[in-house]
Design a protein around this motif. Structure first.
Motif, PDB file in Angstrom:
ATOM      1  N   GLN A   1      33.127 -95.930  62.114  1.00 22.23           N
ATOM      2  CA  GLN A   1      34.550 -96.123  62.373  1.00 22.23           C
ATOM      3  C   GLN A   1      35.268 -94.775  62.429  1.00 22.23           C
ATOM      4  OE1 GLN A   1      36.091 -99.134  63.110  1.00 22.23           O
ATOM      5  NE2 GLN A   1      37.674 -97.696  63.741  1.00 22.23           N
ATOM      6  N   ALA A   2      34.908 -93.873  61.530  1.00 23.42           N
ATOM      7  CA  ALA A   2      35.510 -92.538  61.539  1.00 23.42           C
ATOM      8  C   ALA A   2      35.190 -91.828  62.853  1.00 23.42           C
ATOM      9  CB  ALA A   2      35.011 -91.722  60.347  1.00 23.42           C
ATOM     10  N   ARG A   3      33.981 -92.002  63.340  1.00 24.48           N
ATOM     11  CA  ARG A   3      33.609 -91.379  64.623  1.00 24.48           C
ATOM     12  C   ARG A   3      34.420 -91.989  65.765  1.00 24.48           C
ATOM     13  NH1 ARG A   3      28.349 -91.179  68.283  1.00 24.48           N
ATOM     14  NH2 ARG A   3      28.533 -89.015  68.913  1.00 24.48           N
ATOM     15  N   ALA A   4      34.563 -93.316  65.743  1.00 24.05           N
ATOM     16  CA  ALA A   4      35.337 -93.991  66.792  1.00 24.05           C
ATOM     17  C   ALA A   4      36.796 -93.557  66.769  1.00 24.05           C
ATOM     18  CB  ALA A   4      35.239 -95.504  66.624  1.00 24.05           C
ATOM     19  N   ASP A   5      37.300 -93.258  65.576  1.00 18.75           N
ATOM     20  CA  ASP A   5      38.686 -92.812  65.418  1.00 18.75           C
ATOM     21  C   ASP A   5      38.840 -91.299  65.552  1.00 18.75           C
ATOM     22  OD1 ASP A   5      39.307 -95.455  64.920  1.00 18.75           O
ATOM     23  OD2 ASP A   5      39.393 -95.201  62.733  1.00 18.75           O
ATOM     24  N   LEU A   6      37.759 -90.629  65.948  1.00 20.12           N
ATOM     25  CA  LEU A   6      37.733 -89.169  66.098  1.00 20.12           C
ATOM     26  C   LEU A   6      38.072 -88.455  64.783  1.00 20.12           C
ATOM     27  CD1 LEU A   6      39.476 -88.911  69.584  1.00 20.12           C
ATOM     28  CD2 LEU A   6      37.016 -88.997  69.097  1.00 20.12           C
ATOM     29  N   ARG A   7      37.622 -89.038  63.666  1.00 25.90           N
ATOM     30  CA  ARG A   7      37.856 -88.460  62.352  1.00 25.90           C
ATOM     31  C   ARG A   7      36.552 -88.176  61.615  1.00 25.90           C
ATOM     32  NH1 ARG A   7      39.400 -91.676  58.858  1.00 25.90           N
ATOM     33  NH2 ARG A   7      39.022 -93.616  59.918  1.00 25.90           N
ATOM     34  N   LEU A   8      35.438 -88.127  62.325  1.00 25.18           N
ATOM     35  CA  LEU A   8      34.149 -87.971  61.654  1.00 25.18           C
ATOM     36  C   LEU A   8      34.061 -86.655  60.887  1.00 25.18           C
ATOM     37  CD1 LEU A   8      31.417 -89.147  60.963  1.00 25.18           C
ATOM     38  CD2 LEU A   8      30.515 -88.162  63.076  1.00 25.18           C
ATOM     39  N   GLU A   9      34.534 -85.566  61.468  1.00 20.65           N
ATOM     40  CA  GLU A   9      34.484 -84.276  60.760  1.00 20.65           C
ATOM     41  C   GLU A   9      35.258 -84.342  59.443  1.00 20.65           C
ATOM     42  OE1 GLU A   9      32.702 -81.459  61.171  1.00 20.65           O
ATOM     43  OE2 GLU A   9      31.678 -82.606  62.736  1.00 20.65           O
ATOM     44  N   ASN A  10      36.404 -84.979  59.451  1.00 20.92           N
ATOM     45  CA  ASN A  10      37.184 -85.143  58.217  1.00 20.92           C
ATOM     46  C   ASN A  10      36.427 -86.001  57.209  1.00 20.92           C
ATOM     47  OD1 ASN A  10      39.255 -83.619  59.296  1.00 20.92           O
ATOM     48  ND2 ASN A  10      40.453 -85.403  59.922  1.00 20.92           N
ATOM     49  N   TYR A  11      35.804 -87.046  57.695  1.00 21.83           N
ATOM     50  CA  TYR A  11      35.045 -87.940  56.816  1.00 21.83           C
ATOM     51  C   TYR A  11      33.873 -87.189  56.178  1.00 21.83           C
ATOM     52  CZ  TYR A  11      32.646 -92.106  55.146  1.00 21.83           C
ATOM     53  OH  TYR A  11      32.042 -93.042  54.356  1.00 21.83           O
ATOM     54  N   LEU A  12      33.143 -86.436  56.994  1.00 26.24           N
ATOM     55  CA  LEU A  12      32.016 -85.662  56.474  1.00 26.24           C
ATOM     56  C   LEU A  12      32.492 -84.620  55.471  1.00 26.24           C
ATOM     57  CD1 LEU A  12      29.927 -85.220  59.755  1.00 26.24           C
ATOM     58  CD2 LEU A  12      29.408 -86.727  57.810  1.00 26.24           C
ATOM     59  N   ALA A  13      33.632 -84.021  55.733  1.00 20.23           N
ATOM     60  CA  ALA A  13      34.194 -83.039  54.794  1.00 20.23           C
ATOM     61  C   ALA A  13      34.509 -83.700  53.452  1.00 20.23           C
ATOM     62  CB  ALA A  13      35.443 -82.395  55.384  1.00 20.23           C
ATOM     63  N   LYS A  14      34.979 -84.930  53.467  1.00 22.72           N
ATOM     64  CA  LYS A  14      35.244 -85.653  52.218  1.00 22.72           C
ATOM     65  C   LYS A  14      33.955 -85.890  51.439  1.00 22.72           C
ATOM     66  CE  LYS A  14      39.437 -88.032  53.641  1.00 22.72           C
ATOM     67  NZ  LYS A  14      40.078 -89.323  53.912  1.00 22.72           N
ATOM     68  N   LEU A  15      32.859 -86.123  52.155  1.00 20.77           N
ATOM     69  CA  LEU A  15      31.571 -86.329  51.491  1.00 20.77           C
ATOM     70  C   LEU A  15      31.059 -85.055  50.827  1.00 20.77           C
ATOM     71  CD1 LEU A  15      29.667 -88.617  54.037  1.00 20.77           C
ATOM     72  CD2 LEU A  15      30.818 -89.290  51.914  1.00 20.77           C
ATOM     73  N   ASP A  16      31.586 -83.903  51.225  1.00 18.01           N
ATOM     74  CA  ASP A  16      31.145 -82.633  50.648  1.00 18.01           C
ATOM     75  C   ASP A  16      31.434 -82.529  49.156  1.00 18.01           C
ATOM     76  OD1 ASP A  16      30.127 -81.803  53.053  1.00 18.01           O
ATOM     77  OD2 ASP A  16      31.866 -80.556  53.573  1.00 18.01           O
ATOM     78  N   LYS A  17      32.348 -83.331  48.650  1.00 26.16           N
ATOM     79  CA  LYS A  17      32.653 -83.273  47.221  1.00 26.16           C
ATOM     80  C   LYS A  17      31.531 -83.872  46.376  1.00 26.16           C
ATOM     81  CE  LYS A  17      35.362 -87.543  46.913  1.00 26.16           C
ATOM     82  NZ  LYS A  17      36.662 -88.105  46.611  1.00 26.16           N
ATOM     83  N   TYR A  18      30.625 -84.614  47.015  1.00 23.99           N
ATOM     84  CA  TYR A  18      29.485 -85.185  46.299  1.00 23.99           C
ATOM     85  C   TYR A  18      28.302 -84.227  46.382  1.00 23.99           C
ATOM     86  CZ  TYR A  18      32.300 -89.387  46.643  1.00 23.99           C
ATOM     87  OH  TYR A  18      33.318 -90.289  46.578  1.00 23.99           O
ATOM     88  N   PRO A  19      27.726 -83.851  45.253  1.00 30.27           N
ATOM     89  CA  PRO A  19      26.603 -82.910  45.299  1.00 30.27           C
ATOM     90  C   PRO A  19      25.337 -83.509  45.923  1.00 30.27           C
ATOM     91  CG  PRO A  19      27.026 -83.612  43.031  1.00 30.27           C
ATOM     92  CD  PRO A  19      28.115 -84.185  43.880  1.00 30.27           C
TER      93      PRO A  19
END
Length: 120
Positions: free
Chosen positions: A3-21
């Protein structure tokens, strides 16, 4: 992620995942994915490459990952990124769930199985 990719927000979504080690991908390859799904999966692997840890469990050896990723070059690139800094643990053992089912359904089944192995 799709859904993030479809909304052109995948980079933002992946950046949010960066907080998880560590991100855990469990049973990779167990369920067949579409090409769109595997592209997003590859983007996650590529994004985490050298920036964060991924633990992947799979019943598929790397030689079978061409069944996971639709594109052969994507398969090679995903494996390349996964194994570069990896510690690979290959477990060749009987299924724990199967073992527990045998014990549960046949209390003497496990003892009998051990005896059969000793006799072989």
């Amino acid at each position: 992620m799709q859904q993030a990719r479809a909304d052109l927000r995948l980079e933002n979504y992946l950046a949010k995942l960066d907080k998880y080690p560590v991100i855990v991908l469990d049973d990779l390859g167990y369920v067949k994915k579409t090409e769109v799904e595997t592209r997003v999966l590859f983007e996650l692997i590529a994004h985490r490459y050298e920036t964060g840890s991924i633990i992947i469990t799979s019943n598929q050896p790397f030689s079978e990952w061409d069944k996971i990723f639709a594109d052969p070059s994507m398969t090679v690139a995903a494996i390349d990124r996964v194994v570069h800094h990896a510690t690979i643990i290959e477990i060749r053992a009987e299924s724990y769930r199967k073992h527990q089912a045998i014990l549960h359904n046949h209390p003497n089944g496990f003892d009998q199985k051990i005896a059969e192995k000793k006799n072989n």
